[in-house]
Motif scaffolding. Structure first.
Motif, mmCIF file in Angstrom:
data_model
loop_
_atom_site.group_PDB
_atom_site.id
_atom_site.type_symbol
_atom_site.label_atom_id
_atom_site.label_comp_id
_atom_site.label_asym_id
_atom_site.label_seq_id
_atom_site.Cartn_x
_atom_site.Cartn_y
_atom_site.Cartn_z
ATOM 1 N N HIS A 7 0.818 -1.156 -0.089
ATOM 2 C CA HIS A 7 0.120 0.060 -0.089
ATOM 3 C C HIS A 7 0.618 1.229 0.011
ATOM 4 O O HIS A 7 1.384 1.567 1.018
ATOM 5 C CB HIS A 7 -1.007 0.101 1.230
ATOM 6 C CG HIS A 7 -1.961 1.179 1.063
ATOM 7 N ND1 HIS A 7 -3.533 0.475 0.873
ATOM 8 C CD2 HIS A 7 -2.178 2.349 1.023
ATOM 9 C CE1 HIS A 7 -4.070 1.654 0.796
ATOM 10 N NE2 HIS A 7 -3.417 2.693 1.110
ATOM 11 N N VAL A 53 -1.827 2.606 -5.126
ATOM 12 C CA VAL A 53 -3.353 2.841 -4.655
ATOM 13 C C VAL A 53 -3.759 3.892 -5.375
ATOM 14 O O VAL A 53 -2.853 5.046 -4.907
ATOM 15 C CB VAL A 53 -3.576 2.427 -3.036
ATOM 16 C CG1 VAL A 53 -5.087 2.333 -3.058
ATOM 17 C CG2 VAL A 53 -2.842 1.053 -3.175
ATOM 18 N N VAL A 76 -4.047 -0.723 -7.696
ATOM 19 C CA VAL A 76 -5.388 -0.831 -7.211
ATOM 20 C C VAL A 76 -5.960 0.584 -7.602
ATOM 21 O O VAL A 76 -5.480 1.718 -7.275
ATOM 22 C CB VAL A 76 -5.641 -0.795 -5.705
ATOM 23 C CG1 VAL A 76 -6.874 -0.642 -5.099
ATOM 24 C CG2 VAL A 76 -5.020 -2.252 -5.317
ATOM 25 N N ARG A 106 -10.745 0.511 -5.651
ATOM 26 C CA ARG A 106 -10.881 1.342 -4.526
ATOM 27 C C ARG A 106 -11.723 2.586 -4.725
ATOM 28 O O ARG A 106 -11.604 3.024 -5.786
ATOM 29 C CB ARG A 106 -9.743 1.696 -3.651
ATOM 30 C CG ARG A 106 -9.751 2.177 -2.263
ATOM 31 C CD ARG A 106 -8.669 2.245 -1.505
ATOM 32 N NE ARG A 106 -7.988 3.708 -2.028
ATOM 33 C CZ ARG A 106 -7.340 4.353 -1.114
ATOM 34 N NH1 ARG A 106 -7.121 3.975 0.187
ATOM 35 N NH2 ARG A 106 -7.068 5.290 -1.148
ATOM 36 N N GLU A 138 -10.727 -2.770 -2.490
ATOM 37 C CA GLU A 138 -10.142 -2.419 -0.920
ATOM 38 C C GLU A 138 -11.426 -1.378 -0.452
ATOM 39 O O GLU A 138 -11.777 -0.378 -0.829
ATOM 40 C CB GLU A 138 -9.124 -1.593 -1.397
ATOM 41 C CG GLU A 138 -8.095 -2.667 -2.053
ATOM 42 C CD GLU A 138 -6.686 -2.253 -1.646
ATOM 43 O OE1 GLU A 138 -6.098 -1.531 -0.986
ATOM 44 O OE2 GLU A 138 -5.682 -3.189 -2.043
ATOM 45 N N VAL A 162 -10.276 -6.482 0.551
ATOM 46 C CA VAL A 162 -8.949 -6.041 1.466
ATOM 47 C C VAL A 162 -9.223 -4.715 2.393
ATOM 48 O O VAL A 162 -9.722 -3.733 1.559
ATOM 49 C CB VAL A 162 -7.885 -5.933 0.672
ATOM 50 C CG1 VAL A 162 -6.560 -5.590 1.436
ATOM 51 C CG2 VAL A 162 -7.698 -6.908 -0.071
ATOM 52 N N ASP A 164 -8.260 -1.744 4.054
ATOM 53 C CA ASP A 164 -7.435 -0.560 4.362
ATOM 54 C C ASP A 164 -7.219 -0.228 5.869
ATOM 55 O O ASP A 164 -8.103 0.278 6.346
ATOM 56 C CB ASP A 164 -7.369 0.574 3.357
ATOM 57 C CG ASP A 164 -7.170 0.016 2.049
ATOM 58 O OD1 ASP A 164 -6.575 -1.059 1.595
ATOM 59 O OD2 ASP A 164 -7.444 0.716 1.023
ATOM 60 N N LYS A 195 -5.002 -4.962 5.759
ATOM 61 C CA LYS A 195 -3.779 -4.459 5.704
ATOM 62 C C LYS A 195 -3.502 -3.704 7.239
ATOM 63 O O LYS A 195 -4.050 -3.107 7.712
ATOM 64 C CB LYS A 195 -3.707 -3.341 4.676
ATOM 65 C CG LYS A 195 -3.898 -3.605 3.107
ATOM 66 C CD LYS A 195 -3.755 -2.672 2.269
ATOM 67 C CE LYS A 195 -3.664 -3.073 0.794
ATOM 68 N NZ LYS A 195 -3.527 -1.920 -0.093
#
Length: 279
Positions: A7, A53, A76, A106, A138, A162, A164, A195
């Motif tokens: 990230h 990201v 991402v 995301r 995300e 996922v 964050d 994460k």
């Protein structure tokens, strides 16, 4: 050993504004941050690959991120999940130069005024398109939005999610509940990873210590297990509270009780699995 920073961000203010960078507290971020600055810092910590990201709701940013080289192994990005043609948009991004690096989407759900934005039917339809495209989604949410995240992750089991930054617990204020209980509900769902990132900027930027972060990291590790935790630096946002080296060293300290194989997963193997990295 493969080590992945799962990230980080980059931006060039001459190309695109970052409208979220407002006020004196965030002023240190109002400059360009690029790979030439990040790459040597990452390499010094043994990072061999990264996941970049998105930062703004602009599909053109995603197009540009796909062209990045160097340590970037995955992107991402962003597209409008609520668009009727979201599936076609995702397919078009995948066909762009570097499109094979697109591994996830995301949206800044944390900024949506509706805490149940993720529960909207048009959003969930978009999430199903993300899953159909073989991408992960995300979750950028705050503690108040965790209940909606739980509902949506449950409702779209075909999608890999996922989380964050552990959903941004208020470390500086010692915030715990309902964050802790809601995180447990999310972690109980098998289609979500988490994460280990962003904790330093949730703490007191000037006076934080590993002791401040440990309860939050331990809680996440206990809930998700080391097989579903991915290390991320959140560079350059992390620089508000710590430089790259300190962020990595802090994550190493927070995971020191894990076995060698478990730490290898947190710092690389889990990202390879989640994003399907070819390393």
């Amino acid at each position: 050993m493969i080590r992945v920073d799962a990230h980080h961000h980059v931006w060039d203010l001459a190309v695109r504004d970052q409208p979220w960078i407002t006020g004196p507290a965030l002023a240190p971020l109002r400059r360009d941050f690029g790979l030439p600055e990040l790459a040597p810092q990452a390499a010094a910590q043994g990072v061999t690959a990264t996941v970049v990201v998105q930062t703004v709701s602009d599909e053109q940013e995603t197009v540009e991120l796909l062209t990045l080289a160097g340590p970037v192994a995955a992107v991402v990005g962003w597209t409008d999940l609520t668009a009727p043609d979201v599936a076609e948009r995702l397919a078009a991004l995948g066909e762009r130069p570097g499109g094979s690096h697109l591994r996830g989407l995301r949206h800044q759900a944390q900024d949506e005024p509706d805490p149940r934005w993720l529960c909207r039917e048009d959003v969930r339809r978009g999430l199903r398109a993300v899953a159909d495209a073989g991408l992960v989604y995300e979750l950028l949410v705050t503690p108040a939005q965790l209940p909606a995240a739980v509902e949506t992750v449950t409702a779209v089991p075909e999608c890999r999610f996922v989380l964050d930054h552990l959903a941004k617990p208020t470390v500086a204020a010692g915030g715990w509940e309902p964050w802790a209980s809601d995180l447990a509900r999310l972690a109980a769902l098998p289609n979500v990873d988490c994460k280990l990132s962003g904790l330093v900027t949730g703490a007191d930027w000037d006076r934080w210590s590993v002791r401040d972060l440990r309860p939050y990291a331990d809680h996440a590790l206990g809930l998700f297990g080391p097989e579903r935790i991915l290390f991320g630096s959140d560079w350059p946002v992390c620089t508000l509270a710590a430089d790259y080296e300190r962020v990595v060293r802090t994550a190493e300290t927070l995971t020191e009780a894990l076995s060698e194989n478990e730490r290898a997963g947190v710092f690389g193997g889990n990202a390879v699995r989640v994003y399907g990295l070819n390393l």
